[in-house]
Design an enzyme around this catalytic site. Structure first.
Site, mmCIF file in Angstrom:
data_model
loop_
_atom_site.group_PDB
_atom_site.id
_atom_site.type_symbol
_atom_site.label_atom_id
_atom_site.label_comp_id
_atom_site.label_asym_id
_atom_site.label_seq_id
_atom_site.Cartn_x
_atom_site.Cartn_y
_atom_site.Cartn_z
ATOM 1 N N ASP A 245 44.158 49.523 39.781
ATOM 2 C CA ASP A 245 44.937 48.339 39.397
ATOM 3 C C ASP A 245 46.315 48.439 40.033
ATOM 4 O O ASP A 245 46.657 49.472 40.615
ATOM 5 C CB ASP A 245 45.032 48.198 37.862
ATOM 6 C CG ASP A 245 45.094 46.734 37.430
ATOM 7 O OD1 ASP A 245 46.021 46.015 37.864
ATOM 8 O OD2 ASP A 245 44.207 46.299 36.665
ATOM 9 N N TYR A 360 41.297 28.618 43.105
ATOM 10 C CA TYR A 360 40.465 29.616 42.425
ATOM 11 C C TYR A 360 38.985 29.370 42.733
ATOM 12 O O TYR A 360 38.230 30.298 43.058
ATOM 13 C CB TYR A 360 40.739 29.509 40.927
ATOM 14 C CG TYR A 360 40.046 30.532 40.063
ATOM 15 C CD1 TYR A 360 40.453 31.859 40.048
ATOM 16 C CD2 TYR A 360 38.994 30.153 39.219
ATOM 17 C CE1 TYR A 360 39.836 32.800 39.227
ATOM 18 C CE2 TYR A 360 38.365 31.077 38.394
ATOM 19 C CZ TYR A 360 38.795 32.401 38.398
ATOM 20 O OH TYR A 360 38.176 33.313 37.588
HETATM 21 P P1 NAD Z 1 42.792 39.739 33.587
HETATM 22 O O1 NAD Z 1 43.930 38.918 34.113
HETATM 23 O O2 NAD Z 1 42.758 40.070 32.131
HETATM 24 O O3 NAD Z 1 42.704 41.113 34.412
HETATM 25 C C1 NAD Z 1 42.724 41.143 35.818
HETATM 26 C C2 NAD Z 1 43.194 42.514 36.279
HETATM 27 O O4 NAD Z 1 43.263 42.479 37.704
HETATM 28 C C3 NAD Z 1 44.587 42.855 35.770
HETATM 29 O O5 NAD Z 1 44.607 44.158 35.215
HETATM 30 C C4 NAD Z 1 45.441 42.750 37.013
HETATM 31 O O6 NAD Z 1 46.569 43.619 36.999
HETATM 32 C C5 NAD Z 1 44.457 43.121 38.089
HETATM 33 N N1 NAD Z 1 44.901 42.635 39.396
HETATM 34 C C6 NAD Z 1 45.396 41.424 39.707
HETATM 35 N N2 NAD Z 1 45.776 41.389 40.976
HETATM 36 C C7 NAD Z 1 45.529 42.609 41.516
HETATM 37 C C8 NAD Z 1 45.736 43.193 42.779
HETATM 38 N N3 NAD Z 1 46.279 42.490 43.790
HETATM 39 N N4 NAD Z 1 45.349 44.474 42.963
HETATM 40 C C9 NAD Z 1 44.812 45.198 41.960
HETATM 41 N N5 NAD Z 1 44.609 44.694 40.711
HETATM 42 C C10 NAD Z 1 44.969 43.420 40.496
HETATM 43 O O7 NAD Z 1 41.473 38.988 34.051
HETATM 44 P P2 NAD Z 1 39.977 39.044 33.456
HETATM 45 O O8 NAD Z 1 39.816 37.878 32.571
HETATM 46 O O9 NAD Z 1 39.663 40.387 32.962
HETATM 47 O O10 NAD Z 1 39.161 38.722 34.794
HETATM 48 C C11 NAD Z 1 38.503 39.712 35.584
HETATM 49 C C12 NAD Z 1 37.729 39.017 36.686
HETATM 50 O O11 NAD Z 1 36.785 38.114 36.112
HETATM 51 C C13 NAD Z 1 38.589 38.184 37.631
HETATM 52 O O12 NAD Z 1 38.085 38.279 38.954
HETATM 53 C C14 NAD Z 1 38.404 36.778 37.098
HETATM 54 O O13 NAD Z 1 38.655 35.803 38.083
HETATM 55 C C15 NAD Z 1 36.964 36.817 36.663
HETATM 56 N N6 NAD Z 1 36.648 35.785 35.662
HETATM 57 C C16 NAD Z 1 37.201 35.789 34.423
HETATM 58 C C17 NAD Z 1 36.850 34.797 33.517
HETATM 59 C C18 NAD Z 1 37.388 34.745 32.111
HETATM 60 O O14 NAD Z 1 37.018 33.840 31.364
HETATM 61 N N7 NAD Z 1 38.236 35.664 31.682
HETATM 62 C C19 NAD Z 1 35.982 33.778 33.898
HETATM 63 C C20 NAD Z 1 35.453 33.800 35.183
HETATM 64 C C21 NAD Z 1 35.785 34.807 36.057
#
Ligand code: NAD
Length: 454
Positions: A245, A360
């Protein structure tokens, strides 16, 4: 991040009030617990022919011979409440052939146990199929998706689509069937997943509860949310983990990694040398790299008419360009060659589109294209690349959605609730497992059959 409504209508005095008022009650889903039975009751195998017989035999077979030791019925018995129905439809030749198995399934649905499962096994409709055959095969698609919408009590309906030439008892077909029957797929609903090849199940797994034993996994965006759940779930399944991360999340990241005796790598995945740094870390600390989970992702929502250039490009950079570059570095290294697995996080927004998310959705649809084209590059090494597309998942990402929109979004699925990070993690773990080696370049939705898109 908690769904208070779901809790209130299912617990204590407020449950009684909700019942009296006839309020909609989203079900409490059956989730995986180690040691719990695969299904909690008898299983009906519907359908006639050698494929149905072979599946029934496997489900009922003795564990010593690889069977699942389930109480299998080949005919629906009056008064029996089934935990699962497996409809084997691989041999339908005309749409009228669907009537018999469909009505058999229909006959037992009222008695399906809470958290029950309906799983279809079918063949894909191909361009060179005759019209009647193609209609029958494509018909399964509509049947399954509609059936899933009629199920209640946290029951789900999903389908395994078995490519031509792949036997219904191929390792990956059975692994997919097992995943859909199990509590691991609690929030997967109304989905059809293709099994493309009959490949060996990969490294021999001595312990079925730990299919990732001996495997080294890298998970990006691991400090919180879905990434953290992926780390915990893959470790539960036996893997050793490198948690990645950004440096700003360093403390949280260290806690996640330490809790599972993994290692932490502070790294912005958009760094030009991210791929080599990941690889160097994995090799130096764990001696190998077998599974790459591209989970790090960001949203910068705006209507396109108001989109500033940096909002567009930062989302594309983190969500897809970084994944492409890291994967390229792994492929070039010659170190990602022992039945490697790549699992990338897409999103239902990338399938159905979502207002305010052109950036996105472009990135997440990009991920779907990326895995499709990466799978053939990994296949020569017994590898796969697949995506998981979550719908609405209860994380800090969705906690940022305004309250009313958030409430509505939660209810817009057949299961009438958001998923939990662990639900996505279970799908990632399944696709990362050796037995999923026949699933190549596909995208599995984990969305409770979200009503938008397919
Ligand atoms: P979140 O924001 O809670 O966590 C994302 C993590 O990625 C964070 O810890 C952040 O620090 C890290 N991150 C961001 N940019 C980064 C970088 N440049 N380098 C390294 N780490 C980085 O998000 P989440 O809800 O846990 O989502 C995880 C994945 O699932 C994402 O790809 C998101 O697009 C996808 N997703 C989530 C949902 C949802 O409903 N939460 C729905 C569809 C897709």
């Amino acid at each position: 991040m908690t769904d208070t409504y779901l809790h209130l209508v299912n617990h204590g005095a407020t449950r009684t009030v909700a019942k009296k008022l006839g309020l909609p009650r989203p079900p409490v889903l059956r989730r995986y617990e180690p040691g719990a039975p695969l299904v909690a009751g008898p299983v009906l195998v519907a359908g006639r022919g050698p494929d149905a017989d072979a599946v029934a035999q496997h489900l009922a077979g003795p564990p010593a011979e690889g069977g699942w030791d389930l109480a299998v019925h080949r005919h629906a018995d009056d008064g029996v409440r089934y935990a699962a129905v497996v409809a084997v439809l691989t041999e339908v030749a005309r749409p009228s052939d669907l009537a018999d198995p469909a009505l058999v399934v229909g006959g037992v649905l009222k008695g399906l146990l809470p958290g029950g499962r309906v799983v279809t096994l079918s063949r894909p409709a191909l361009p060179d199929d005759g019209p009647a055959l193609a209609a029958a095969r494509q018909g399964v698609d509509g049947f399954l998706r509609s059936l899933a919408k009629e199920l209640r009590g946290g029951a789900t309906g999903n389908g395994v689509v078995v490519a031509a030439g792949v036997p219904v008892t191929a390792a990956s077909v059975l692994a997919t069937l097992r995943f859909f029957l199990s509590a691991r797929s609690a929030y997967v609903d109304g989905q059809l997943l293709e099994v493309d090849a009959d490949v060996p199940a990969g490294p021999v797994v001595a312990d079925e509860a730990r299919p990732l034993e001996g495997r080294v996994v890298v998970v990006t965006g691991a400090a919180q949310g879905i990434g953290r759940a992926i780390v915990e779930t893959l470790v539960r399944d036996g893997a050793r983990v490198v948690a990645v991360d950004v440096p700003a999340a360093g403390e949280k990241l260290a806690r996640v990694a330490n809790a599972v005796r993994g290692t932490a790598l502070q790294l912005d995945v958009t760094a030009a040398d991210a791929g080599t740094r990941i690889l160097e870390h994995a090799l130096a600390r764990h001696g190998r790299l077998d599974v790459m989970v591209h989970n790090a992702g960001i949203t910068r929502d705006k209507l396109l008419a108001n989109m500033a250039p940096d909002r567009w490009s930062s989302v594309l950079a983190v969500n897809v360009e970084a994944q492409l570059r890291i994967t390229e570095a792994l492929l070039e290294s010659g170190e990602f060659v022992d039945a490697p697995r790549l699992v990338a996080l897409a999103s239902t927004s990338g399938i159905a589109g979502n207002r305010g998310q052109t950036n996105y959705a472009a990135s997440k649809a990009g991920v779907i294209g990326m895995v499709r084209a990466t799978a053939p590059l990994l296949a020569p090494f017994g590898g796969t690349a697949n995506a998981v597309a979550p719908g609405f998942i209860e994380t800090e990402m969705t906690a940022r959605i305004p309250p009313v929109t958030r409430q509505v979004a939660r209810r817009l699925s057949t299961l009438q609730q958001g998923g939990l990070p662990v639900d996505v993690a279970e799908a990632v773990a399944f696709l990362a497992s050796p037995a999923a080696g026949g699933i190549q370049g596909r995208t599995l939705r984990v969305c409770g059959q979200n009503l938008v898109g397919r």
